[in-house]
Design a protein around this motif. Structure first.
Motif, PDB file in Angstrom:
ATOM      1  N   PRO A 150       0.634  -1.112   0.032  1.00 29.61           N
ATOM      2  CA  PRO A 150      -0.208  -0.374   0.409  1.00 29.61           C
ATOM      3  C   PRO A 150       1.136   1.282   0.183  1.00 29.61           C
ATOM      4  N   ARG A 151       0.044   2.079  -0.480  1.00 27.08           N
ATOM      5  CA  ARG A 151       1.615   2.995  -0.765  1.00 27.08           C
ATOM      6  C   ARG A 151       0.970   4.518   0.180  1.00 27.08           C
ATOM      7  N   PRO A 152       1.999   5.703   0.199  1.00 24.63           N
ATOM      8  CA  PRO A 152       1.572   6.272   1.279  1.00 24.63           C
ATOM      9  C   PRO A 152      -0.468   7.645   0.648  1.00 24.63           C
ATOM     10  N   GLU A 153       0.030   7.639  -1.225  1.00 20.57           N
ATOM     11  CA  GLU A 153      -0.482   8.369  -1.395  1.00 20.57           C
ATOM     12  C   GLU A 153      -2.239   8.161  -1.440  1.00 20.57           C
ATOM     13  N   THR A 154      -2.471   6.392  -0.835  1.00 20.73           N
ATOM     14  CA  THR A 154      -3.745   5.835  -0.743  1.00 20.73           C
ATOM     15  C   THR A 154      -4.387   6.050   0.868  1.00 20.73           C
ATOM     16  N   ALA A 333       0.958  15.453  -3.083  1.00 25.09           N
ATOM     17  CA  ALA A 333       2.514  15.790  -3.786  1.00 25.09           C
ATOM     18  C   ALA A 333       1.383  16.996  -5.237  1.00 25.09           C
ATOM     19  N   ASP A 334      -0.022  16.581  -4.710  1.00 21.15           N
ATOM     20  CA  ASP A 334      -0.962  17.695  -5.375  1.00 21.15           C
ATOM     21  C   ASP A 334      -0.333  16.959  -7.142  1.00 21.15           C
ATOM     22  N   ILE A 335      -0.895  16.431  -7.060  1.00 26.54           N
ATOM     23  CA  ILE A 335      -0.795  15.555  -7.944  1.00 26.54           C
ATOM     24  C   ILE A 335      -2.425  15.301  -7.682  1.00 26.54           C
ATOM     25  N   LYS A 336      -3.160  15.576  -9.098  1.00 28.71           N
ATOM     26  CA  LYS A 336      -4.314  14.543  -9.111  1.00 28.71           C
ATOM     27  C   LYS A 336      -5.182  13.547  -8.793  1.00 28.71           C
ATOM     28  N   ARG A 337      -4.599  12.773  -8.136  1.00 30.34           N
ATOM     29  CA  ARG A 337      -4.571  11.770  -8.033  1.00 30.34           C
ATOM     30  C   ARG A 337      -6.165  10.404  -8.162  1.00 30.34           C
TER      31      ARG A 337
ATOM     32  N   GLY B  95       4.877   9.089  -8.865  1.00 32.79           N
ATOM     33  CA  GLY B  95       4.085   8.867  -7.155  1.00 32.79           C
ATOM     34  C   GLY B  95       3.135   7.175  -7.298  1.00 32.79           C
ATOM     35  N   GLY B  96       2.068   7.739  -6.924  1.00 31.77           N
ATOM     36  CA  GLY B  96       1.371   6.193  -7.092  1.00 31.77           C
ATOM     37  C   GLY B  96       2.188   5.239  -6.758  1.00 31.77           C
TER      38      GLY B  96
END
Lengths: 344, 244
Positions: A150-154, A333-337, B95-96
């Motif tokens: 699992p990634r931190p973004e999630t 990171a300000d990416i539209k994730r 990322g991701g």
């Protein structure tokens, strides 16, 4: 301890690894054995599918031997890689009941620990697979080869679920749950009526997710179902308050360029999103209307800006009659994730 | 160790990203480095507790235009977090799923005071957020001065709790003395610095008000490195010699 080891590494010629380290290294260069196709080392120090940090601390090692291991292990990584020195500290924290005790009680024989460390620093095996866990939100999620780490973004996905009105009492589904991280984290926020149905097509993922659900005592809240995306949910159509998914979204052509820890070791099944990376995301969008209740919420993680923009445009133009408030959400990171929205 | 830790703040996985975008450099406090309550004695390091303030040390007016003094330390973690912008160290690249990155530094900027606190050394972003928040509380205690009217001053209970038991103004209900490792030390430390600020850095004046000997107050100030440094900065601004 680490500092002295790394300092000596910078002043002295490359320290000689101990013979058994050399042997492990040599074996890492031989063709992979059929037993461990993904890692290429032989013998496999972790035949035991139980993650290292969950094994019993049954291997007493005298403090001087453990100290010598620390020095040898630290000498294998340059001082310019502080993250690897930190990983060594975490490896010992996970491997030993109390790393400063004498003797220290290890969860694996010292020789296995050496081999595991080499897998990480030489074979670029993800640290999370080495110790068998990832610290994610406030959870320690068990992982192993075959499930996506699992990634931190999630982590943000769980927050978004928590902002949906009345989420506590709803039924949620986490499609392609992998380690089950999202399912467990969401389940822990739910009220007595709330439930999570977690699906995955991978049998390894099902096993690992089951372990994580058990470890957090969420058996009553999380139901794990084996199968691809919506397939195992035929009996629950129109029942869900929310659909969550972090599906594979990397365009196939980008796979060879991935960082070795990801590209060489993590399951393609969890990464490869087809030509544009959208194969699974589009499939998920198509299924939303049949499983969501009217007013139901969805959140998908995507490859970032372009994919999110495409999906927002797609859902709010082509399927405007089915969804509302469809938007792209930024990650840290300000990416539209993420893409989120509601069924009409 | 210190050097290795210094790099943590600029640490990134050196594996596939050639030029990560680094965070803007933080102002580092002049040596000796501040030590924070949550950092163990064995590893005091500026990188572990890097902190800075965009604003003056006695902040009266926040960016949100509110004037007057807010008791930030009395806020719950959620309320305090609501006043913060959270930044993380942005990695370059997509990322991701593309990335395996265990490092999860967190940087909090407290909007009303401009104080920045960060944490990098924990395994999850979640824990780093909690550490950064606890550091923020310490930094607020050290940097934000509440004006005191000495005529009407009675020491608040947070301050009484960190005083040694022999203080003549300390009632029995103040309980056992709270030390620097307790999270309740920060509000007491803030109140002590407020008082010291009001008496223009004079330890003997503060001691009179607190019902203690000058030596006892000195020892209290010296019992915590960050408190000592803040007190000495305050004294230096008034032309007084540092406590040692």
């Amino acid at each position: 301890m680490l500092a002295s080891a790394s300092a000596s590494a910078s002043f002295l010629p490359r320290p000689k690894p101990k013979p058994h380290l050399l042997k492990r290294l040599a074996s890492a260069l031989t063709p992979p054995s059929p037993l461990s196709p993904s890692t290429g080392a032989d013998p496999d120090p972790d035949q035991d599918p139980t993650p290292l940090f969950l094994r019993p601390p049954a291997h007493p090692v005298p403090a001087p031997s453990l100290a010598a291991f620390r020095r040898r292990a630290a000498a294998l990584v340059p001082p310019s890689a502080p993250h690897l020195h930190r990983h060594l500290r975490w490896l010992l924290a996970d491997a030993a009941h109390d790393p400063d005790a004498d003797p220290a009680l290890l969860r694996a024989p010292l020789g296995d620990l050496e081999a595991l460390w080499l897998r990480h620093v030489r074979d670029r095996r993800p640290f999370q697979y080495v110790v068998g866990n990832e610290h994610w939100r406030d959870l320690v999620v068990a992982v192993r080869e075959g499930v996506l780490i699992p990634r931190p973004e999630t982590e943000a996905v769980v927050e978004m679920v928590g902002r949906v009105e009345g989420f506590e009492a709803g039924w949620w589904t986490d499609l392609g749950t992998g380690s089950g991280a999202i399912a467990v984290a969401v389940a822990r926020m739910l009220g007595p009526e709330g439930k999570v149905f977690a699906t995955d097509v991978s049998e390894v993922a099902i096993e690992v997710a089951r372990l994580n659900v058990q470890r957090y005592g969420m058996q009553d809240k999380v139901q794990i179902r084996h199968g691809s995306w919506f397939e195992p949910l035929e009996d629950l159509k129109g029942k869900f308050m929310g659909v969550i998914s972090n599906p594979p979204y990397i365009p196939t052509d980008d796979l060879p360029g991935l960082q070795p820890e990801v590209g060489w070791h993590e399951p393609k099944l969890a990464l490869d999103g087809g030509k544009d990376g959208l194969d699974h995301l589009l499939h998920l969008c198509e299924g939303l209307s049949s499983v969501l209740k009217p007013g139901g919420f969805f959140v998908f993680e995507t490859n970032g800006n372009k994919q999110s923009e495409f999906l927002v445009d797609f859902l709010s133009t082509k399927w405007d009659s089915s969804f509302h408030d469809v938007e792209a959400v930024l990650d840290f990171a300000d990416i539209k994730r993420f893409v989120t929205g509601y069924r009409r | 160790m210190a050097r290795a830790l210094l790099r943590i703040a600029r640490c990134y996985s050196p594996l596939s990203s050639p030029t990560p975008r680094l965070p803007p450099p933080l102002h580092r406090r002049a040596s000796p480095p501040l030590r924070f309550l949550s950092v163990s004695l064995s590893s005091p390091s500026p990188a572990e507790s890097a902190a800075s303030s965009d604003g003056p040390s006695d902040v009266r007016k926040g960016e949100d235009g509110r004037s007057g003094w807010d008791d930030h330390l009395a806020m719950s973690d959620d309320e305090l977090m609501g006043q913060c912008e959270m930044g993380t160290f942005k990695a370059s690249g997509p990322g991701g799923q593309h990335r395996n990155k265990r490092e999860s530094a967190v940087r909090l900027r407290h909007r009303p005071t401009g104080i920045i606190a960060q944490a990098v050394e924990d395994r999850s972003q979640h824990k780093n957020r909690a550490s950064a928040l606890s550091r923020l509380r310490t930094l607020i205690a050290l940097k934000v001065r509440k004006p005191i009217n000495l005529e009407e001053y009675t020491p608040p209970v947070e301050l009484l709790q960190i005083l040694p038991l022999k203080s003549t103004i300390r009632g029995k209900d103040a309980g056992p003395q709270i030390g620097p490792n307790n999270s309740k030390f920060a509000p007491g430390m803030q109140a002590l610095l407020d008082l010291l600020f009001a008496v223009e850095g004079s330890v003997s004046e503060a001691a009179k008000i607190l019902g203690l000997s000058t030596g006892a107050v000195s020892r209290l100030i010296l019992s915590d490195d960050s408190l000592r440094i803040a007190a000495n900065e305050l004294r230096a601004a008034k032309g007084l010699k540092p406590l040692k």
